[in-house]
Motif scaffolding. Structure first.
Motif, short mmCIF file in Angstrom:
data_model
loop_
_atom_site.label_atom_id
_atom_site.label_comp_id
_atom_site.label_asym_id
_atom_site.label_seq_id
_atom_site.Cartn_x
_atom_site.Cartn_y
_atom_site.Cartn_z
N GLY A 118 0.81 -1.19 0.00
CA GLY A 118 0.00 0.00 0.00
C GLY A 118 0.85 1.26 0.00
N LEU A 119 0.25 2.38 -0.49
CA LEU A 119 0.98 3.64 -0.56
C LEU A 119 0.03 4.79 -0.25
CD1 LEU A 119 3.61 5.18 -1.28
CD2 LEU A 119 2.77 5.27 -3.64
N HIS A 120 0.42 5.60 0.74
CA HIS A 120 -0.31 6.82 1.03
C HIS A 120 0.30 7.95 0.21
CE1 HIS A 120 -2.70 5.37 4.45
NE2 HIS A 120 -1.65 4.58 4.73
N VAL A 121 -0.53 8.64 -0.54
CA VAL A 121 -0.07 9.76 -1.36
C VAL A 121 -0.69 11.02 -0.80
CG1 VAL A 121 0.08 10.75 -3.67
CG2 VAL A 121 0.12 8.27 -3.37
N LYS A 122 0.16 11.97 -0.38
CA LYS A 122 -0.31 13.21 0.23
C LYS A 122 -0.17 14.38 -0.74
CE LYS A 122 1.26 11.65 4.80
NZ LYS A 122 2.11 11.96 5.97
N HIS A 123 -0.93 15.42 -0.44
CA HIS A 123 -0.83 16.65 -1.22
C HIS A 123 0.57 17.22 -1.14
CE1 HIS A 123 -1.00 21.06 -1.77
NE2 HIS A 123 -1.85 20.76 -2.76
N SER A 124 1.17 17.11 0.03
CA SER A 124 2.52 17.64 0.20
C SER A 124 3.55 16.90 -0.65
CB SER A 124 2.93 17.59 1.68
OG SER A 124 2.87 16.25 2.17
N ASP A 125 3.25 15.64 -1.00
CA ASP A 125 4.17 14.90 -1.87
C ASP A 125 4.11 15.45 -3.31
OD1 ASP A 125 4.87 13.25 0.27
OD2 ASP A 125 3.23 11.84 -0.19
N SER A 126 2.91 15.64 -3.78
CA SER A 126 2.71 16.18 -5.13
C SER A 126 1.25 16.57 -5.27
CB SER A 126 3.09 15.17 -6.20
OG SER A 126 2.75 15.66 -7.48
N PRO A 127 0.97 17.82 -5.69
CA PRO A 127 -0.43 18.21 -5.86
C PRO A 127 -1.09 17.48 -7.04
CG PRO A 127 1.02 19.94 -6.62
CD PRO A 127 1.90 18.91 -5.98
N THR A 128 -0.29 16.95 -7.96
CA THR A 128 -0.82 16.22 -9.11
C THR A 128 -0.69 14.73 -8.88
OG1 THR A 128 -0.22 18.02 -10.64
CG2 THR A 128 -0.63 15.85 -11.59
N LEU A 129 -1.80 14.04 -9.06
CA LEU A 129 -1.80 12.58 -8.93
C LEU A 129 -1.39 11.97 -10.27
CD1 LEU A 129 -5.10 12.07 -6.91
CD2 LEU A 129 -2.78 11.75 -6.07
N ALA A 130 -0.33 11.17 -10.25
CA ALA A 130 0.13 10.48 -11.46
C ALA A 130 -0.24 9.00 -11.35
CB ALA A 130 1.64 10.65 -11.62
N TYR A 131 -1.14 8.58 -12.23
CA TYR A 131 -1.64 7.20 -12.20
C TYR A 131 -0.70 6.35 -13.05
CZ TYR A 131 -5.82 9.23 -10.14
OH TYR A 131 -6.67 9.89 -9.31
N LYS A 132 0.05 5.47 -12.36
CA LYS A 132 1.15 4.77 -13.00
C LYS A 132 0.82 3.36 -13.50
CE LYS A 132 4.53 7.31 -10.25
NZ LYS A 132 4.87 8.22 -11.37
N ARG A 133 -0.23 2.79 -12.98
CA ARG A 133 -0.60 1.43 -13.40
C ARG A 133 -1.59 1.53 -14.56
NH1 ARG A 133 -4.00 -3.01 -9.88
NH2 ARG A 133 -3.60 -4.83 -11.21
N MET A 134 -1.07 1.48 -15.77
CA MET A 134 -1.89 1.69 -16.96
C MET A 134 -2.63 0.41 -17.35
SD MET A 134 -1.45 4.87 -17.64
CE MET A 134 -2.50 4.79 -19.07
N PHE A 135 -3.93 0.53 -17.50
CA PHE A 135 -4.74 -0.57 -18.03
C PHE A 135 -4.89 -0.43 -19.56
CE2 PHE A 135 -6.59 0.16 -13.70
CZ PHE A 135 -5.99 -0.93 -13.09
N THR A 136 -5.14 0.79 -19.94
CA THR A 136 -5.33 1.10 -21.36
C THR A 136 -4.79 2.50 -21.62
OG1 THR A 136 -7.38 -0.20 -21.41
CG2 THR A 136 -7.01 1.32 -23.24
N ASN A 137 -4.12 2.66 -22.77
CA ASN A 137 -3.64 3.99 -23.14
C ASN A 137 -3.57 4.09 -24.67
OD1 ASN A 137 -2.77 6.61 -22.79
ND2 ASN A 137 -0.66 6.08 -22.32
#
Length: 240
Positions: A118-137
Motif C-alpha cells: 500500500g501507498l499513502h499519497v499526500k498533497h505535500s508529496d505532489s499536488p498532481t496525482l500520477a496514475y502509473k498502473r496503466m490498463f489502457t492507453n
C-alpha cells in the motif's frame, strides 16, 4: 393528219365493237379503252410516289421529335440529378468511412499504484496525482509520469475517477482540472472512519493541446495498492 385519221378510225371501230357486244347480250364490254404509259412516264410516276412518301415520313419524324423531345430532356435531367445525388452520397459515405477508420482513437484507464503493498499519497508529496498502473492507453494521450492527459484533437471527452482514503487524520479531496482550473471534485472530510471513498465524472469540450489532470486538495491524502482503489479514466467521444 394521217395519224389523226387513223386514231379516229380506230376509235370508231372500238365504239362499234362495244355497241355490238351490248347488242349481242354481253354483260361487259370487251374493250373500252387502252392506257399506254411508256418507260419514262412510269419512272416519273414512281419518283412522284417516292417523293410523297419521303415528305410524309419526314413530317412524321418531325412530329415525333417535337412530341418526345421534352420528355426525353426531362428524363435526361432526372437521370443527371439522380446520378449527382448518388455521387454525393457515395462521397459522404467514403468520408465518414475514412474518418471512422483513420480518425484519432483515444482512451485510457489507470490506477494510482504500480507496485505491491500500500501507498499513502499526500498533497505535500505532489499536488498532481500520477496514475502509473496503466490498463489502457490507446493514442498515448495520458502521461503516467507527469500525470497529465493532453487532448490530441479538438473534441468532446469523457472523464471519470474514483478515490479511496485510509486515514482518520486527513481529509480526502480530489479534483479534475483543465489547464489548472478545477472542474469537478470529490471530498470527504476527516473522521473517525478510517476508510473513505468518492468519485465523480464529467464530459468536457477540449481544444487540441489542452491538459487534464487529477489534483489533491490541500491537507488531503489518498491510499492505494494493487487492488486499484484510486482510478482515473477517459476517452474521446467524438472529434469536432
Amino acid at each position: 393528219m394521217a395519224g389523226r385519221e387513223r386514231r379516229e378510225e380506230h376509235g370508231e371501230e372500238l365504239y362499234e365493237n362495244t355497241e355490238r357486244s351490248y347488242r349481242d347480250g354481253e354483260s361487259t364490254p370487251t374493250k373500252c379503252c387502252e392506257i399506254h404509259v411508256d418507260q419514262t412516264g412510269f419512272l416519273k410516276l414512281m419518283l412522284a410516289i417516292l417523293a410523297v412518301l419521303c415528305i410524309t415520313l419526314g413530317a412524321f419524324l418531325v412530329t415525333l421529335h417535337l412530341y418526345r423531345g421534352p420528355k426525353v430532356n426531362e428524363t435526361d435531367e432526372e437521370d443527371g440529378d439522380l446520378k449527382a445525388l448518388v455521387a454525393r452520397l457515395t462521397t459522404d459515405v467514403q468520408l465518414l468511412k475514412k474518418e471512422n477508420e483513420g480518425g484519432k482513437k483515444v482512451a485510457f484507464s489507470a490506477s494510482l499504484v504500480n507496485a505491491p503493498g500500500g501507498l499513502h499519497v499526500k498533497h505535500s508529496d505532489s499536488p498532481t496525482l500520477a496514475y502509473k498502473r496503466m490498463f489502457t492507453n490507446i493514442g498515448n494521450a495520458y502521461d503516467p509520469i507527469k500525470g497529465t492527459f493532453t487532448a490530441p484533437v479538438k473534441g468532446i471527452y469523457f472523464f471519470t475517477f474514483s478515490t479511496f482514503g485510509y486515514t482518520n487524520n486527513q481529509s480526502l479531496g480530489v479534483s479534475i482540472t483543465v489547464n489548472g482550473l478545477r472542474m469537478v471534485s470529490s471530498f470527504e472530510d476527516k473522521s473517525s472512519d478510517l476508510s473513505d471513498t468518492g468519485g465523480n465524472s464529467i464530459i468536457l469540450q477540449l481544444e487540441a493541446g489542452e491538459q487534464v489532470t487529477m489534483t489533491h486538495w490541500a491537507n488531503s491524502q489518498v491510499f492505494d495498492n494493487t487492488n486499484g482503489h484510486n482510478t482515473f479514466s477517459g476517452f474521446l467521444l467524438f472529434p469536432l
